[in-house]
Design a protein around this motif. Structure first.
Motif, short mmCIF file in Angstrom:
data_model
loop_
_atom_site.label_atom_id
_atom_site.label_comp_id
_atom_site.label_asym_id
_atom_site.label_seq_id
_atom_site.Cartn_x
_atom_site.Cartn_y
_atom_site.Cartn_z
N ALA A 31 -16.55 -11.40 24.89
CA ALA A 31 -15.51 -10.45 24.49
C ALA A 31 -14.39 -11.11 23.69
O ALA A 31 -13.64 -10.43 23.01
CB ALA A 31 -14.91 -9.77 25.72
N GLN A 32 -14.29 -12.44 23.77
CA GLN A 32 -13.23 -13.12 23.04
C GLN A 32 -13.60 -13.21 21.57
O GLN A 32 -14.73 -13.57 21.23
CB GLN A 32 -13.02 -14.54 23.59
CG GLN A 32 -12.50 -14.54 24.99
CD GLN A 32 -12.37 -15.96 25.53
OE1 GLN A 32 -12.78 -16.91 24.89
NE2 GLN A 32 -11.79 -16.08 26.71
N PRO A 33 -12.67 -12.90 20.66
CA PRO A 33 -12.99 -13.00 19.24
C PRO A 33 -13.16 -14.46 18.84
O PRO A 33 -12.58 -15.36 19.44
CB PRO A 33 -11.76 -12.39 18.57
CG PRO A 33 -10.67 -12.48 19.57
CD PRO A 33 -11.33 -12.45 20.91
N ALA A 34 -13.98 -14.65 17.84
CA ALA A 34 -14.20 -16.00 17.33
C ALA A 34 -12.89 -16.52 16.74
O ALA A 34 -12.14 -15.78 16.12
CB ALA A 34 -15.29 -15.98 16.26
N PRO A 35 -12.59 -17.82 16.97
CA PRO A 35 -11.34 -18.36 16.43
C PRO A 35 -11.35 -18.35 14.91
O PRO A 35 -12.37 -18.61 14.28
CB PRO A 35 -11.30 -19.79 16.98
CG PRO A 35 -12.69 -20.11 17.41
CD PRO A 35 -13.37 -18.81 17.69
N SER A 54 4.56 -7.91 30.00
CA SER A 54 3.72 -9.11 30.09
C SER A 54 4.06 -10.05 28.95
O SER A 54 4.32 -9.63 27.83
CB SER A 54 2.24 -8.75 29.97
OG SER A 54 1.84 -7.94 31.04
N VAL A 55 4.06 -11.34 29.26
CA VAL A 55 4.34 -12.37 28.26
C VAL A 55 3.38 -13.53 28.49
O VAL A 55 3.10 -13.90 29.63
CB VAL A 55 5.80 -12.88 28.36
CG1 VAL A 55 6.03 -14.08 27.47
CG2 VAL A 55 6.78 -11.77 28.02
N MET A 56 2.88 -14.10 27.40
CA MET A 56 1.99 -15.25 27.46
C MET A 56 2.73 -16.45 26.89
O MET A 56 3.26 -16.39 25.78
CB MET A 56 0.73 -14.99 26.63
CG MET A 56 -0.26 -16.10 26.62
SD MET A 56 -1.46 -16.03 27.95
CE MET A 56 -2.32 -14.52 27.60
N LEU A 57 2.80 -17.53 27.66
CA LEU A 57 3.40 -18.78 27.20
C LEU A 57 2.30 -19.79 26.96
O LEU A 57 1.46 -20.02 27.83
CB LEU A 57 4.38 -19.33 28.25
CG LEU A 57 5.60 -18.48 28.56
CD1 LEU A 57 6.36 -19.07 29.74
CD2 LEU A 57 6.50 -18.40 27.35
N ARG A 58 2.30 -20.40 25.79
CA ARG A 58 1.32 -21.43 25.47
C ARG A 58 1.82 -22.77 25.99
O ARG A 58 3.01 -23.07 25.92
CB ARG A 58 1.13 -21.53 23.96
CG ARG A 58 0.48 -20.31 23.37
CD ARG A 58 0.17 -20.54 21.89
NE ARG A 58 -0.32 -19.32 21.32
CZ ARG A 58 0.38 -18.54 20.51
NH1 ARG A 58 1.59 -18.88 20.15
NH2 ARG A 58 -0.14 -17.44 20.04
N ALA A 59 0.92 -23.57 26.48
CA ALA A 59 1.28 -24.91 26.94
C ALA A 59 1.67 -25.77 25.74
O ALA A 59 1.06 -25.69 24.68
CB ALA A 59 0.12 -25.55 27.68
N ASP A 60 2.70 -26.58 25.91
CA ASP A 60 3.08 -27.51 24.84
C ASP A 60 2.16 -28.73 24.91
O ASP A 60 1.24 -28.79 25.74
CB ASP A 60 4.57 -27.87 24.92
CG ASP A 60 4.95 -28.63 26.17
OD1 ASP A 60 4.05 -29.14 26.90
OD2 ASP A 60 6.16 -28.73 26.45
N ALA A 61 2.40 -29.72 24.07
CA ALA A 61 1.55 -30.90 24.00
C ALA A 61 1.50 -31.64 25.34
O ALA A 61 0.51 -32.29 25.66
CB ALA A 61 2.03 -31.84 22.90
N GLY A 62 2.56 -31.54 26.13
CA GLY A 62 2.61 -32.19 27.44
C GLY A 62 2.03 -31.34 28.56
O GLY A 62 2.05 -31.74 29.72
N ASN A 167 -6.98 -19.89 30.27
CA ASN A 167 -7.31 -20.59 29.01
C ASN A 167 -6.16 -21.45 28.51
O ASN A 167 -5.88 -21.48 27.33
CB ASN A 167 -7.74 -19.59 27.94
CG ASN A 167 -8.94 -18.77 28.34
OD1 ASN A 167 -9.84 -19.28 29.01
ND2 ASN A 167 -8.95 -17.51 27.98
N GLY A 168 -5.46 -22.12 29.42
CA GLY A 168 -4.36 -22.99 29.02
C GLY A 168 -3.06 -22.28 28.71
O GLY A 168 -2.11 -22.89 28.25
N ASN A 169 -3.01 -20.97 28.93
CA ASN A 169 -1.80 -20.18 28.71
C ASN A 169 -1.30 -19.66 30.05
O ASN A 169 -2.08 -19.39 30.96
CB ASN A 169 -2.08 -18.99 27.79
CG ASN A 169 -2.49 -19.43 26.41
OD1 ASN A 169 -1.89 -20.32 25.82
ND2 ASN A 169 -3.54 -18.83 25.89
N LEU A 170 0.02 -19.50 30.16
CA LEU A 170 0.62 -18.94 31.37
C LEU A 170 0.93 -17.48 31.09
O LEU A 170 1.71 -17.16 30.20
CB LEU A 170 1.89 -19.69 31.75
CG LEU A 170 2.67 -19.17 32.96
CD1 LEU A 170 1.81 -19.25 34.23
CD2 LEU A 170 3.96 -19.94 33.13
#
Length: 174
Positions: A31-35, A54-62, A167-170
């Motif tokens: 179901a996930q679209p191709a990047p 709802s809010v999605m936060l992406r993880a930073d480099a750390g 998937n690495g997002n909060l």
């Protein structure tokens, strides 16, 4: 013969418990679209609204989750810290939010990763990120030399309906 029947029955039972999880995982992946690769020099947004509340936060480099929050109507950059009991900020940030020296009674002693520190307790009228708005959030204020960034702790997070890493997002949901 009985042993062979028991082995086959065991294999069928194990497969019956694992196949639904495999099918769900495949369906979520499909179901996930191709990047789509794009060359962009524009900075990526750290917080992205998913839907209202709802809010999605992406993880930073750390691997940390940071975002631009609004506290009592003023913009404050914060780091989500689920290990922190309270929202925590330094004295300079608290003063910029309207707390005066009368409001800041450093009578509470807390154990931090850097040792024991004294903090003042304050109540935030509202703390927002994206379309999420939470009222009456407990917070602590530390001296400037004890804390360099604002931590968004569990006194905010526990007022949400849910938060989870996907998937690495909060993903924060109100």
């Amino acid at each position: 013969m009985l042993v062979r029947v028991l082995v086959i029955a065991g294999i069928i039972a194990a497969a019956a418990t694992q196949v639904p999880a495999l099918v769900n995982g495949y369906q979520e992946h499909a179901a996930q679209p191709a990047p789509v690769e794009t060359a962009s020099l524009a900075p990526q947004k750290v917080a992205a609204p998913v839907s209202y509340g709802s809010v999605m936060l992406r993880a930073d480099a750390g691997g940390h989750y940071q975002g631009d929050f609004t506290i009592n109507g003023r913009s404050v950059h914060g780091l989500v810290d689920t290990g922190a009991t309270y929202v925590a900020m330094n004295e300079s940030t608290a003063r910029s939010l309207g707390f005066s020296s009368v409001d800041l009674d450093y009578r509470y002693q807390v154990q931090t990763a850097n040792g024991i520190s004294r903090v003042a307790h304050v109540k935030l009228d509202r703390l927002e990120i994206g379309t999420i708005r939470v009222r009456d959030v407990d917070a602590v204020v530390a001296k400037d030399n004890a804390l360099s960034t604002t931590l968004i702790g569990m006194s905010f997070m526990q007022k949400l309906n849910s938060f989870a890493v996907q998937n690495g997002n909060l993903l924060l949901k109100q």
